[in-house]
Design a protein around this motif. Structure first.
Motif, PDB file in Angstrom:
ATOM      1  N   ASP A  16       0.841  -1.187   0.000  1.00 31.56           N
ATOM      2  CA  ASP A  16       0.000   0.000   0.000  1.00 31.56           C
ATOM      3  C   ASP A  16       0.886   1.251   0.000  1.00 31.56           C
ATOM      4  N   PRO A  17       0.815   2.103  -1.050  1.00 32.42           N
ATOM      5  CA  PRO A  17       1.689   3.278  -1.107  1.00 32.42           C
ATOM      6  C   PRO A  17       1.374   4.318  -0.030  1.00 32.42           C
ATOM      7  N   HIS A  18       0.218   4.214   0.627  1.00 36.80           N
ATOM      8  CA  HIS A  18      -0.170   5.170   1.661  1.00 36.80           C
ATOM      9  C   HIS A  18       0.100   4.645   3.075  1.00 36.80           C
ATOM     10  N   ASN A  19       0.553   3.418   3.171  1.00 37.05           N
ATOM     11  CA  ASN A  19       0.830   2.812   4.460  1.00 37.05           C
ATOM     12  C   ASN A  19       2.224   3.226   4.911  1.00 37.05           C
ATOM     13  N   GLU A  20       2.373   3.656   6.153  1.00 34.69           N
ATOM     14  CA  GLU A  20       3.662   4.126   6.643  1.00 34.69           C
ATOM     15  C   GLU A  20       4.470   3.039   7.333  1.00 34.69           C
ATOM     16  N   LYS A  21       4.000   1.796   7.273  1.00 33.27           N
ATOM     17  CA  LYS A  21       4.761   0.683   7.833  1.00 33.27           C
ATOM     18  C   LYS A  21       5.954   0.393   6.926  1.00 33.27           C
ATOM     19  N   ILE A  22       6.856  -0.449   7.405  1.00 32.01           N
ATOM     20  CA  ILE A  22       8.047  -0.791   6.635  1.00 32.01           C
ATOM     21  C   ILE A  22       7.644  -1.443   5.298  1.00 32.01           C
ATOM     22  N   PRO A  23       8.221  -1.014   4.178  1.00 31.46           N
ATOM     23  CA  PRO A  23       7.886  -1.600   2.875  1.00 31.46           C
ATOM     24  C   PRO A  23       8.204  -3.098   2.826  1.00 31.46           C
ATOM     25  N   VAL A  24       7.433  -3.842   2.068  1.00 29.31           N
ATOM     26  CA  VAL A  24       7.554  -5.295   2.031  1.00 29.31           C
ATOM     27  C   VAL A  24       8.943  -5.753   1.579  1.00 29.31           C
ATOM     28  N   ASN A  25       9.552  -5.080   0.621  1.00 26.96           N
ATOM     29  CA  ASN A  25      10.884  -5.494   0.160  1.00 26.96           C
ATOM     30  C   ASN A  25      11.936  -5.318   1.252  1.00 26.96           C
ATOM     31  N   ILE A  26      11.862  -4.200   1.955  1.00 27.69           N
ATOM     32  CA  ILE A  26      12.814  -3.963   3.055  1.00 27.69           C
ATOM     33  C   ILE A  26      12.560  -4.954   4.184  1.00 27.69           C
ATOM     34  N   ALA A  27      11.299  -5.233   4.470  1.00 28.46           N
ATOM     35  CA  ALA A  27      10.952  -6.189   5.521  1.00 28.46           C
ATOM     36  C   ALA A  27      11.468  -7.586   5.171  1.00 28.46           C
ATOM     37  N   ALA A  28      11.339  -7.980   3.893  1.00 28.72           N
ATOM     38  CA  ALA A  28      11.809  -9.302   3.470  1.00 28.72           C
ATOM     39  C   ALA A  28      13.320  -9.424   3.616  1.00 28.72           C
ATOM     40  N   VAL A  29      14.056  -8.418   3.163  1.00 24.67           N
ATOM     41  CA  VAL A  29      15.522  -8.449   3.265  1.00 24.67           C
ATOM     42  C   VAL A  29      15.944  -8.440   4.728  1.00 24.67           C
ATOM     43  N   SER A  30      15.310  -7.610   5.535  1.00 27.01           N
ATOM     44  CA  SER A  30      15.646  -7.552   6.960  1.00 27.01           C
ATOM     45  C   SER A  30      15.403  -8.894   7.636  1.00 27.01           C
ATOM     46  N   GLY A  31      14.287  -9.523   7.296  1.00 27.55           N
ATOM     47  CA  GLY A  31      13.968 -10.832   7.870  1.00 27.55           C
ATOM     48  C   GLY A  31      14.998 -11.883   7.503  1.00 27.55           C
ATOM     49  N   ILE A  32      15.390 -11.915   6.245  1.00 22.29           N
ATOM     50  CA  ILE A  32      16.394 -12.880   5.791  1.00 22.29           C
ATOM     51  C   ILE A  32      17.723 -12.640   6.498  1.00 22.29           C
ATOM     52  N   MET A  33      18.091 -11.358   6.668  1.00 26.17           N
ATOM     53  CA  MET A  33      19.353 -11.043   7.343  1.00 26.17           C
ATOM     54  C   MET A  33      19.329 -11.520   8.790  1.00 26.17           C
ATOM     55  N   LYS A  34      18.195 -11.419   9.443  1.00 22.49           N
ATOM     56  CA  LYS A  34      18.091 -11.818  10.851  1.00 22.49           C
ATOM     57  C   LYS A  34      18.210 -13.321  11.037  1.00 22.49           C
ATOM     58  N   ILE A  35      17.727 -14.102  10.057  1.00 25.69           N
ATOM     59  CA  ILE A  35      17.776 -15.562  10.204  1.00 25.69           C
ATOM     60  C   ILE A  35      18.963 -16.165   9.453  1.00 25.69           C
ATOM     61  N   GLY A  36      19.885 -15.334   8.978  1.00 29.61           N
ATOM     62  CA  GLY A  36      21.006 -15.797   8.162  1.00 29.61           C
ATOM     63  C   GLY A  36      21.800 -16.924   8.769  1.00 29.61           C
ATOM     64  N   GLY A  37      22.185 -16.795  10.028  1.00 31.26           N
ATOM     65  CA  GLY A  37      22.996 -17.831  10.678  1.00 31.26           C
ATOM     66  C   GLY A  37      22.273 -19.157  10.761  1.00 31.26           C
ATOM     67  N   ALA A  38      21.007 -19.119  11.147  1.00 30.34           N
ATOM     68  CA  ALA A  38      20.216 -20.349  11.246  1.00 30.34           C
ATOM     69  C   ALA A  38      20.019 -20.966   9.868  1.00 30.34           C
ATOM     70  N   TRP A  39      19.803 -20.120   8.864  1.00 25.14           N
ATOM     71  CA  TRP A  39      19.613 -20.596   7.498  1.00 25.14           C
ATOM     72  C   TRP A  39      20.864 -21.321   7.008  1.00 25.14           C
ATOM     73  N   GLU A  40      22.040 -20.766   7.292  1.00 25.65           N
ATOM     74  CA  GLU A  40      23.292 -21.395   6.862  1.00 25.65           C
ATOM     75  C   GLU A  40      23.457 -22.775   7.468  1.00 25.65           C
ATOM     76  N   LYS A  41      23.110 -22.934   8.741  1.00 24.88           N
ATOM     77  CA  LYS A  41      23.233 -24.240   9.404  1.00 24.88           C
ATOM     78  C   LYS A  41      22.297 -25.265   8.774  1.00 24.88           C
ATOM     79  N   VAL A  42      21.093 -24.852   8.444  1.00 22.32           N
ATOM     80  CA  VAL A  42      20.137 -25.758   7.794  1.00 22.32           C
ATOM     81  C   VAL A  42      20.651 -26.168   6.420  1.00 22.32           C
ATOM     82  N   VAL A  43      21.177 -25.211   5.678  1.00 23.52           N
ATOM     83  CA  VAL A  43      21.705 -25.496   4.335  1.00 23.52           C
ATOM     84  C   VAL A  43      22.860 -26.488   4.423  1.00 23.52           C
ATOM     85  N   GLU A  44      23.787 -26.272   5.341  1.00 25.24           N
ATOM     86  CA  GLU A  44      24.923 -27.180   5.494  1.00 25.24           C
ATOM     87  C   GLU A  44      24.461 -28.588   5.846  1.00 25.24           C
ATOM     88  N   ARG A  45      23.494 -28.691   6.727  1.00 21.79           N
ATOM     89  CA  ARG A  45      22.967 -30.000   7.131  1.00 21.79           C
ATOM     90  C   ARG A  45      22.294 -30.710   5.949  1.00 21.79           C
TER      91      ARG A  45
END
Length: 194
Positions: A16-45
């Motif tokens: 929504d261009p009128h919504n002042e919450k964090i934009p979906v693209n920024i939220a997606a990248v931020s979320g991925i960055m936060k779970i990066g370490g856990a994601w790497e362990k799952v990938v290695e396993r």
């Protein structure tokens, strides 16, 4: 968007261009960055599990090298963050993977970056970067990233999984093939000296 049949046009927003919450693209990248370490362990396993499955299949098929270790056929390939079509090799990021031919599962992957946002911002401000997890892990040319990752996977296959790659299927990138062949000779030479 425009319908190819009736030519009806409609504007569709991913957020929504009128919504002042964090934009979906920024939220997606931020979320991925936060779970990066856990994601790497799952990938290695998962890659380890896939390699062990393929190792067992190679043993069952009698695909054993003269040294007694299972040998695999693998598919290799890479990608860049920026398309070049053989004329502009300046991508700052690239990735490559080694995939099992039989099961189509990834057993090795890597990423090479020539850029780190934290370091870049600090340099622009003529400051020292704060302590951070730096994403810059490559100083060579963009065109050599794929070959380097795949070479690394080949050189570590025995230490990581107790397997060797006997056949390679790729997209015809002679740089990858040459890099793999070149990396074998120093190892063989060291063994001969012992």
């Amino acid at each position: 968007m425009k319908c190819e049949m009736c030519n009806f046009q409609e504007i569709i927003w991913t957020e929504d261009p009128h919504n002042e919450k964090i934009p979906v693209n920024i939220a997606a990248v931020s979320g991925i960055m936060k779970i990066g370490g856990a994601w790497e362990k799952v990938v290695e396993r998962e890659m380890y599990s896939a390699a062990m499955e393929e190792k067992q299949l190679a043993v069952q098929a009698g695909e054993i090298g003269p040294d007694g270790f299972p040998t695999l056929t693998v598919v290799v390939g890479g990608c860049w963050a920026k398309r070049s079509y053989r004329n502009n090799y300046s991508s700052l990021s690239g990735a490559a993977a080694i995939v099992e031919f039989r099961t189509k599962k990834v057993i090795y992957m890597g990423v090479r970056n020539r850029y780190c946002m934290v370091c870049s911002r600090a340099a622009a401000a003529n400051e020292q970067a704060d302590r951070h997890c730096c994403s810059k892990n490559w100083h060579g040319s963009s065109s050599s990233k794929e070959a380097n990752i795949i070479q690394e996977g080949f050189m570590n296959s025995f230490a990581m999984y107790g397997i060797k790659y006997s056949k390679i299927i790729g997209d015809g990138d002679s740089n990858v093939h040459k890099t793999i062949l070149d990396s074998r000779f120093p190892v063989m030479h060291c063994r001969l000296k012992n």
